[in-house]
Design a protein around this motif. Structure first.
Motif, PDB file in Angstrom:
ATOM      1  N   ALA A  79      17.345  17.858 106.357  1.00  0.00           N
ATOM      2  CA  ALA A  79      17.285  17.074 105.121  1.00  0.00           C
ATOM      3  C   ALA A  79      18.652  16.878 104.488  1.00  0.00           C
ATOM      4  O   ALA A  79      18.755  16.396 103.366  1.00  0.00           O
ATOM      5  CB  ALA A  79      16.342  17.744 104.114  1.00  0.00           C
ATOM      6  N   GLY A  80      19.715  17.270 105.181  1.00  0.00           N
ATOM      7  CA  GLY A  80      21.044  17.065 104.632  1.00  0.00           C
ATOM      8  C   GLY A  80      21.491  18.186 103.714  1.00  0.00           C
ATOM      9  O   GLY A  80      20.790  19.186 103.506  1.00  0.00           O
ATOM     10  N   SER A  81      22.684  18.007 103.134  1.00  0.00           N
ATOM     11  CA  SER A  81      23.286  19.023 102.268  1.00  0.00           C
ATOM     12  C   SER A  81      23.887  18.361 101.041  1.00  0.00           C
ATOM     13  O   SER A  81      24.269  17.183 101.066  1.00  0.00           O
ATOM     14  CB  SER A  81      24.389  19.800 103.008  1.00  0.00           C
ATOM     15  N   SER A  82      23.971  19.132  99.973  1.00  0.00           N
ATOM     16  CA  SER A  82      24.647  18.710  98.753  1.00  0.00           C
ATOM     17  C   SER A  82      25.596  19.815  98.331  1.00  0.00           C
ATOM     18  O   SER A  82      25.166  20.957  98.115  1.00  0.00           O
ATOM     19  CB  SER A  82      23.643  18.426  97.621  1.00  0.00           C
ATOM     20  N   PHE A  83      26.870  19.490  98.230  1.00  0.00           N
ATOM     21  CA  PHE A  83      27.858  20.422  97.720  1.00  0.00           C
ATOM     22  C   PHE A  83      28.515  19.791  96.504  1.00  0.00           C
ATOM     23  O   PHE A  83      28.705  18.568  96.459  1.00  0.00           O
ATOM     24  CB  PHE A  83      28.908  20.742  98.791  1.00  0.00           C
ATOM     25  N   TRP A  84      28.821  20.627  95.531  1.00  0.00           N
ATOM     26  CA  TRP A  84      29.363  20.062  94.296  1.00  0.00           C
ATOM     27  C   TRP A  84      30.510  20.898  93.737  1.00  0.00           C
ATOM     28  O   TRP A  84      30.608  22.095  93.962  1.00  0.00           O
ATOM     29  CB  TRP A  84      28.273  19.907  93.246  1.00  0.00           C
ATOM     30  N   LEU A  85      31.359  20.178  93.015  1.00  0.00           N
ATOM     31  CA  LEU A  85      32.457  20.777  92.254  1.00  0.00           C
ATOM     32  C   LEU A  85      32.093  20.710  90.780  1.00  0.00           C
ATOM     33  O   LEU A  85      31.714  19.648  90.278  1.00  0.00           O
ATOM     34  CB  LEU A  85      33.766  20.011  92.503  1.00  0.00           C
ATOM     35  N   GLU A  86      32.198  21.838  90.099  1.00  0.00           N
ATOM     36  CA  GLU A  86      31.937  21.902  88.664  1.00  0.00           C
ATOM     37  C   GLU A  86      33.178  22.449  87.973  1.00  0.00           C
ATOM     38  O   GLU A  86      33.647  23.542  88.283  1.00  0.00           O
ATOM     39  CB  GLU A  86      30.725  22.799  88.389  1.00  0.00           C
ATOM     40  N   VAL A  87      33.744  21.665  87.046  1.00  0.00           N
ATOM     41  CA  VAL A  87      34.968  22.045  86.343  1.00  0.00           C
ATOM     42  C   VAL A  87      34.813  21.711  84.862  1.00  0.00           C
ATOM     43  O   VAL A  87      33.937  20.927  84.483  1.00  0.00           O
ATOM     44  CB  VAL A  87      36.196  21.308  86.918  1.00  0.00           C
ATOM     45  N   PRO A  88      35.658  22.305  84.009  1.00  0.00           N
ATOM     46  CA  PRO A  88      35.578  21.998  82.573  1.00  0.00           C
ATOM     47  C   PRO A  88      35.747  20.504  82.312  1.00  0.00           C
ATOM     48  O   PRO A  88      36.558  19.834  82.957  1.00  0.00           O
ATOM     49  CB  PRO A  88      36.737  22.809  81.979  1.00  0.00           C
ATOM     50  N   ALA A  89      34.976  20.010  81.372  1.00  0.00           N
ATOM     51  CA  ALA A  89      35.056  18.598  81.004  1.00  0.00           C
ATOM     52  C   ALA A  89      36.214  18.374  80.036  1.00  0.00           C
ATOM     53  O   ALA A  89      36.596  19.265  79.274  1.00  0.00           O
ATOM     54  CB  ALA A  89      33.752  18.136  80.363  1.00  0.00           C
ATOM     55  N   TYR A  90      36.761  17.188  80.099  1.00  0.00           N
ATOM     56  CA  TYR A  90      37.795  16.810  79.133  1.00  0.00           C
ATOM     57  C   TYR A  90      37.113  16.401  77.841  1.00  0.00           C
ATOM     58  O   TYR A  90      36.259  15.511  77.832  1.00  0.00           O
ATOM     59  CB  TYR A  90      38.633  15.659  79.679  1.00  0.00           C
ATOM     60  N   VAL A  91      37.468  17.061  76.759  1.00  0.00           N
ATOM     61  CA  VAL A  91      36.901  16.771  75.440  1.00  0.00           C
ATOM     62  C   VAL A  91      38.019  16.216  74.569  1.00  0.00           C
ATOM     63  O   VAL A  91      38.943  16.948  74.197  1.00  0.00           O
ATOM     64  CB  VAL A  91      36.296  18.025  74.798  1.00  0.00           C
ATOM     65  N   PRO A  92      37.986  14.927  74.234  1.00  0.00           N
ATOM     66  CA  PRO A  92      39.057  14.348  73.398  1.00  0.00           C
ATOM     67  C   PRO A  92      39.156  15.065  72.059  1.00  0.00           C
ATOM     68  O   PRO A  92      38.136  15.364  71.422  1.00  0.00           O
ATOM     69  CB  PRO A  92      38.622  12.893  73.237  1.00  0.00           C
TER      70      PRO A  92
END
Length: 328
Positions: A310-323
């Motif tokens: 069924a495939g794979s999902s890999f993700w990068l999670e990093v802090p969001a830029y908050v103006p």
């Protein structure tokens, strides 16, 4: 707060909650450390009316004493955790460099052994024998050299991403993904893999641009390399969410429709030099391991999920830029 009935209209839910527990007046204070709230303390009264200055003063003294004691305990625990983390990092570094040495030794020994055999053929054999030996052993030498080059490229890429001294800055995810997709046009075309990216241009990370791009390049490269024989599709998407600490984060997901991994394989996929692809599939087995290390340096994480077939999902999670709000 001398009387709950003095609360504004928009605090109606709070007023009703206080009435439910029969609290009429309230004194409250928050516990903060470096601008972050980690607790609170309150005095409550069942009757309305102002609190005496003596009670307020004693409350403030008690609050200050508790905050000082909790901060001291927090500092002690942080020191203990830092010492433990340093020991774990040292052990991980030793394991990593040991694995690197082992992985480099194998192709180097192969190149050396086959080259010595060819030199022996050249010295003692005939021209036909040398040609036969080259046809037999040459491809093995080339594959070993390609293996060495892949490992060195992975290490150099991670080194560049982690050694940067520039300040963190706003990283537009749409731009970063566009760059990474552009870099992988040729391998994707060769593998008959269609890359599809849908990224909200308003989403941005707070970090080092080179680190974010290096991680995304590793994830996309893996997705293209581990495709079905007939090709396939790789989807890139992004979203904003709240991390476990309550801080805003952004996540970039790279999803493929390849053969997928079992739960046991996924558990070991982030270990250095662990590969579950066919021997002919290019790669060093360092991509996910180095990506996770770089992401943690950025204050984020790399993770994934997969199912066989069924495939794979890999993700990068990093802090969001908050103006930051304008001073005006």
């Amino acid at each position: 707060m001398p009387d709950r009935d003095l609360l504004p209209v928009e605090a109606g839910v709070d007023r009703d909650e206080l009435a439910r527990v029969e609290v009429r007046s309230l004194v409250a204070s928050t516990f903060t450390s470096e601008g972050v709230m980690f607790g609170s303390m309150s005095l409550v009264g069942v009757e309305a009316g102002a609190w005496s200055p003596q009670v307020i003063q004693e409350f403030r003294l008690l609050n200050a004493a508790l905050v000082a004691r909790l901060n001291l305990e927090h500092a002690r625990r942080s020191l203990a955790e830092a010492i433990e983390a340093r020991a774990e990092a040292q052990a991980a570094n030793q394991q990593f460099f040991g694995a690197v040495g082992h992985e480099l030794r194998t192709p180097l020994a192969t190149v050396l052994g086959y080259t010595e055999a060819l030199l022996d053929d050249a010295e003692h054999g005939t021209a036909d024998g040398v040609a036969t030996g080259m046809k037999r052993d040459g491809p093995v030498i080339v594959r070993s050299c390609e293996r060495l080059l892949t490992i060195v490229d992975s290490l150099l890429g991670a080194g560049r991403a982690m050694s940067t001294d520039d300040e963190r800055q706003e990283v537009r995810l749409s731009d970063a993904v566009a760059d990474v997709v552009h870099w992988h046009r040729t391998p994707a075309r060769t593998a008959h893999v269609d890359m599809q990216a849908v990224i909200d241009p308003r989403l941005a990370a707070w970090g080092h641009p080179s680190a974010v791009r290096q991680i995304l390049a590793n994830l996309l490269g893996n997705a293209i390399a581990h495709h079905h024989p007939a090709g396939g599709t790789v989807h890139l998407s992004a979203e904003q969410l709240l991390g476990e600490s309550g801080h805003p984060m952004v996540r970039v997901v790279v999803r493929d429709d390849g053969p997928g991994l079992t739960s046991e394989q996924l558990e070991h996929a982030f270990e250095p030099f662990v590969r579950f692809a066919a021997p002919a599939t290019p790669g060093s087995g360092l991509g996910l391991s180095l990506s996770r290390t770089i992401a943690e340096r950025e204050g984020g994480a790399v993770s994934g999920m997969s199912s066989p077939g069924a495939g794979s999902s890999f993700w990068l999670e990093v802090p969001a830029y908050v103006p930051q709000p304008s001073p005006e």
